[in-house]
Motif scaffolding. Structure first.
Motif, PDB file in Angstrom:
ATOM      1  N   THR A  46      35.638  33.105  49.066  1.00 38.50           N
ATOM      2  CA  THR A  46      34.391  33.899  49.128  1.00 38.50           C
ATOM      3  C   THR A  46      34.491  34.862  48.015  1.00 38.50           C
ATOM      4  O   THR A  46      35.638  35.069  47.316  1.00 38.50           O
ATOM      5  CB  THR A  46      34.190  34.707  50.477  1.00 38.50           C
ATOM      6  OG1 THR A  46      35.305  35.458  50.785  1.00 38.50           O
ATOM      7  CG2 THR A  46      34.049  33.634  51.376  1.00 38.50           C
ATOM      8  N   LEU A  47      33.526  35.793  47.826  1.00 41.59           N
ATOM      9  CA  LEU A  47      33.707  36.792  46.775  1.00 41.59           C
ATOM     10  C   LEU A  47      34.694  38.122  47.141  1.00 41.59           C
ATOM     11  O   LEU A  47      35.352  38.372  46.372  1.00 41.59           O
ATOM     12  CB  LEU A  47      32.273  37.608  46.856  1.00 41.59           C
ATOM     13  CG  LEU A  47      31.104  36.767  46.234  1.00 41.59           C
ATOM     14  CD1 LEU A  47      29.820  37.640  46.221  1.00 41.59           C
ATOM     15  CD2 LEU A  47      31.468  36.298  44.301  1.00 41.59           C
ATOM     16  N   GLU A  48      34.800  38.056  48.773  1.00 44.27           N
ATOM     17  CA  GLU A  48      36.078  39.081  48.865  1.00 44.27           C
ATOM     18  C   GLU A  48      37.482  38.555  48.801  1.00 44.27           C
ATOM     19  O   GLU A  48      38.351  39.332  48.550  1.00 44.27           O
ATOM     20  CB  GLU A  48      35.660  39.111  50.505  1.00 44.27           C
ATOM     21  CG  GLU A  48      34.404  39.850  50.847  1.00 44.27           C
ATOM     22  CD  GLU A  48      33.247  38.960  50.618  1.00 44.27           C
ATOM     23  OE1 GLU A  48      33.446  37.970  50.553  1.00 44.27           O
ATOM     24  OE2 GLU A  48      32.104  39.628  50.563  1.00 44.27           O
ATOM     25  N   ALA A  50      38.411  35.977  46.669  1.00 51.35           N
ATOM     26  CA  ALA A  50      38.650  35.309  45.437  1.00 51.35           C
ATOM     27  C   ALA A  50      39.527  35.868  44.433  1.00 51.35           C
ATOM     28  O   ALA A  50      40.437  34.822  43.905  1.00 51.35           O
ATOM     29  CB  ALA A  50      37.291  35.056  44.626  1.00 51.35           C
TER      30      ALA A  50
END
Length: 558
Positions: A46-48, A50
């Motif tokens: 996820t963006l969190e 990555a």
């Protein structure tokens, strides 16, 4: 598989114990490389997380490079050409194989290639005898080539990802556009379906109220009727506002550009508000010089009326509203200014949006729906009029309209036309055929038209109308016809039948509650389209013009 092949080749030049150690180290790094994605499989990338994923990926790739690079140095016998050839193939193979899968995130590939190729290349270049040392130079050149190739692969990968993202965004935009279009179409269909039903009773009420006025005698009765008319007109204005916005957005209103004396025209429109301004105690100043412009008089009048209505509404008693028309080098400037409460700077764009009323938080219906300035902006755009607003809180508001200048060749004829329109016209002595399937509308129109001195024939369908004309041997001067009749019959069907029956192009006033109906949809000679609810004064004006043309035609006959 590849590690096993290299180990088998190395057994010819390196002791078996050394090969086994390198094999175990390589297997461990391969296992770590496979385990790392599995650790993120539960939550996904996820963006969190990555950034953490890529950091670990780069670290593992670099350690793998160290394992292969130092292992190649340790396992190479620089005096043995076969040993150098084998380890060189190992180094080039692992580095080349990583170009495609790892260049998508180039930092990982740089870590792998740098720790594999640079130690080995410099070791062979500096320790191996000539010409074997040239292999080290070749490895270093290969490193430079692989860095360049990986950069190109990274750019190509990013471009491919961007293309996929753009396609996804375009698809999302297309879906949203279709949804918005469906909502807009549903709104238009809803207004089209309901506006006719809403307009019908208001339409009939208008004619009944106008007819009732001639029956009253007492001042108190006139005062009560005036209040009823104000309420009726307010409801009509609310419906008109909703319908106008919808028709403008749908492109159903087309400008009929004409040359007219804008000063005379704007002054006449402004004069309509004299009584309203006097009643409120507002000083209305009209300074309109004679200048000719190119615009649609009906749509331009709507702009002036909306702006003047707002100016008087938001100006306190004792204040001033001024209307001026002046010629500028490239346009005609029309200004409507007031000394009212003004508009805050941060709200000046907002006031042109639909349903926005800065001074009507309680949503008082008497103050309208907040559509006036929204309609003004749309009409100004349609007429190619430059619309600007200058205002300060507590210091009043100044609206400025830049109207295109007219072709002066047509001004003389326009002046004569304006003078003709200024004469008082009377709608009387006309024979009028009304065709409408609503009994209340026919009754109200018949009562009113009769009070104006007209002979009235009333029918509920085309068949009834033809029967009336045959029975009375009458030739009507005007056809007042509803566009939508009972069953499958339309007003245009009746127009065609009556004109064919009488073999004459009788003037037609076609009335409709359909918001999508536009004049160009009925491009036949002598037809005027009116949208319901129709003001009786508008009908009277049209009939008076027809009566005047009839008078001139009779004079020419003599």
């Amino acid at each position: 598989m590849i590690v096993s092949v290299y180990c088998a080749m190395l057994t010819f030049t390196v002791p078996l114990s050394g090969v086994a150690m390198w094999f175990c180290a390589s297997v461990v790094m391969i296992a770590v490389t496979l385990i790392q994605p599995a650790c993120f499989r539960a939550t996904g990338i996820t963006l969190e997380n990555a950034r953490d994923y890529l950091w670990w990926h780069t670290l593992i790739s670099s350690v793998t490079g160290v394992t292969w690079g130092l292992g190649s140095v340790f396992l190479t016998n620089v005096d043995d050409v076969l040993s150098v050839f084998t380890t060189s193939m190992m180094v080039l193979g692992i580095t080349l194989g990583g170009v495609s899968p790892q260049s998508a995130y180039r930092r990982s590939y740089v870590g792998l290639a740098t720790f594999v190729m640079l130690p080995y290349g410099f070791y062979i270049l500096l320790t191996a005898p000539w010409p074997v040392s040239a292999t080290g130079a070749g490895v270093l050149l290969g490193y430079a080539f692989f860095m360049s190739s990986s950069a190109r692969v990274e750019l190509a990968t990013r471009d491919a990802i961007a293309v996929r993202q753009n396609k996804s965004l375009l698809e999302q935009l297309r879906v949203q556009r279709d949804e918005f279009q469906k909502v807009s179409d549903d709104k238009t269909r809803f207004l089209a379906a309901t506006s006719h039903d809403l307009a019908q009773p208001l339409h009939a009420q208008g004619f009944f109220l106008a007819a009732l006025k001639d029956k009253l005698t007492e001042p108190a009765q006139f005062e009560l009727l005036a209040k009823i008319e104000d309420s009726w007109r307010g409801l009509g204005n609310l419906l008109d506002g909703l319908v106008d916005v919808s028709r403008l957005d749908a492109g159903a209103i087309v400008a009929d550009q004409r040359t007219l004396d804008l000063g005379l025209f704007a002054g006449r429109i402004a004069g309509e508000f004299t009584a309203v301004a006097d009643e409120k105690g507002v000083d209305l100043i009209i300074d309109c010089g004679s200048v000719f412009a190119q615009t649609d008089p009906i749509l331009f009048a709507r702009i002036i009326r909306n702006l003047l209505s707002n100016a008087i509404k938001f100006t306190d008693p004792g204040g001033r509203v001024e209307v001026s028309v002046n010629a500028q080098p490239e346009m005609i400037e029309v200004r409507i200014s007031d000394t009212g409460c003004g508009i805050p700077l941060d709200k000046q764009d907002l006031v042109f949006d639909e349903y926005v009323q800065l001074g009507n938080r309680e949503r008082n219906r008497e103050k309208g729906l907040g559509l006036g300035l929204s309609i003004v902006r749309r009409l100004a755009s349609l007429l190619k009029i430059d619309l600007s607003l200058v205002s300060s809180l507590g210091e009043g508001t100044d609206f400025r309209l830049g109207v295109p200048v007219a072709n002066l060749v047509q001004c003389g004829e326009v002046g004569r036309e304006e003078q003709r329109r200024d004469r008082v016209l009377v709608a009387s002595d006309l024979c009028i055929l009304i065709v409408d399937d609503e009994d209340a509308i026919r009754s109200g129109m018949t009562t009113l038209l009769s009070s104006w001195g007209c002979q009235v024939l009333s029918a509920g369908s085309g068949e009834d109308a033809i029967g009336l004309l045959t029975h009375d041997q009458a030739t009507p001067d005007v056809l007042l016809i509803d566009r939508r009749l009972g069953g499958t019959e339309t007003g245009m069907d009746v127009v065609e039948r009556v004109r064919d029956e009488l073999n004459e192009d009788i003037p037609v006033v076609l009335m409709t509650g359909d918001i999508a109906a536009a004049p160009e949809d009925f491009a036949i000679p002598g037809l005027k389209l009116l949208h319901k609810p129709v003001e009786p004064s508008m009908v009277q004006s049209l009939l008076a013009e027809i009566a005047e043309r009839k008078t001139y035609a009779n004079r020419d006959a003599f």
